[in-house]
Enzyme design. Structure first.
Site, short mmCIF file in Angstrom:
data_model
loop_
_atom_site.label_atom_id
_atom_site.label_comp_id
_atom_site.label_asym_id
_atom_site.label_seq_id
_atom_site.Cartn_x
_atom_site.Cartn_y
_atom_site.Cartn_z
N CYS A 134 0.81 -1.23 0.00
CA CYS A 134 0.00 0.00 0.00
C CYS A 134 0.84 1.28 0.00
CB CYS A 134 -0.97 0.00 1.17
SG CYS A 134 -0.18 0.18 2.78
N HIS A 163 -3.17 11.75 15.27
CA HIS A 163 -3.67 10.89 14.21
C HIS A 163 -2.51 10.07 13.63
CE1 HIS A 163 -5.83 9.64 10.57
NE2 HIS A 163 -4.79 10.06 9.87
N HIS A 189 -5.15 4.56 9.75
CA HIS A 189 -6.39 3.80 9.85
C HIS A 189 -6.06 2.32 9.97
CE1 HIS A 189 -7.81 7.57 7.99
NE2 HIS A 189 -8.95 7.32 8.62
N ASP A 191 -7.57 -6.15 6.07
CA ASP A 191 -6.95 -6.91 4.97
C ASP A 191 -5.46 -7.19 5.25
OD1 ASP A 191 -5.94 -4.37 4.72
OD2 ASP A 191 -6.67 -4.02 2.68
N ARG A 235 -4.44 -4.54 9.35
CA ARG A 235 -3.40 -3.71 8.73
C ARG A 235 -3.53 -2.30 9.29
NH1 ARG A 235 -3.47 -0.47 3.85
NH2 ARG A 235 -5.50 -1.35 3.36
N CYS A 275 -2.50 0.91 8.89
CA CYS A 275 -1.89 1.70 7.81
C CYS A 275 -1.52 3.05 8.42
CB CYS A 275 -2.93 1.84 6.70
SG CYS A 275 -2.31 2.65 5.26
#
Ligand SMILES: [Zn+2]
Length: 168
Positions: free
Chosen positions: A101, A137, A140, A144, A153, A155
């Site tokens: 990703c 932050h 997310h 998957d 995951r 990310c």
């Protein structure tokens, strides 16, 4: 002539080492967790003072760094990833996996280190991951991830985290 060359070489080696040592020391200082000092009560004005513009955008304004550009998406050294804002340890290198990703991806977070919030922006329903200490932050979490472990995951923006290599 040869002797001079050797002396110059030795000198440059010595100065290289000197610089390296200095660098390490600085890194260690900035790596000290500042947990407690910066937390959920830290104001926006204070964050602006301690974070870079990019860090502020991502950690406080929930921006996302462009994929394949972050410092850590291809880092697979042993160590711990802490919150770039407050130093809270978030992920271990053991949880990191090579995700296509373009962002650093982890199959789990360190217990109690993160909090979750439903995020309905951009026409999607996602689960936002934030630092449990300062609310920064991070990214997310998706389902998957690697099936052989947790299937998760995380990310994560490289901007939001800081890598501390294990001491060898
Ligand atoms: Zn934090």
């Amino acid at each position: 002539m040869k002797k001079i060359a050797i002396i110059i070489l030795l000198f440059s080696l010595a100065s290289c080492q000197g610089q390296e040592k200095k660098k390490n020391k600085e890194t260690e200082i900035s790596q000290q967790p500042v947990k407690g000092k910066l937390n959920m009560n830290t104001t926006d004005a204070e964050w602006k003072k301690v974070l870079t513009e990019e860090q502020y955008e991502v950690l406080r304004q929930k921006a996302t760094e462009r994929p394949f550009t972050g410092e850590y998406y291809k880092n697979f050294e042993k160590g711990v990833y802490v919150c770039a804002a407050c130093g809270n340890p978030l992920f271990t290198s053991d949880a990191k996996f090579d995700s296509p990703c373009g962002w650093p991806s982890f199959d789990q977070a360190i217990k109690g280190s993160v909090i979750y919030k439903e995020d309905k922006t951009l026409g999607m329903t996602r689960t936002e991951v934030m630092c449990a200490n300062c609310g920064g932050h991070l990214g997310h979490v998706f389902d998957d991830g690697p099936e052989e472990t947790t299937g998760n995951r995380f990310c994560t923006n490289s901007v939001s985290i800081k890598f501390i290599p294990s001491k060898k």
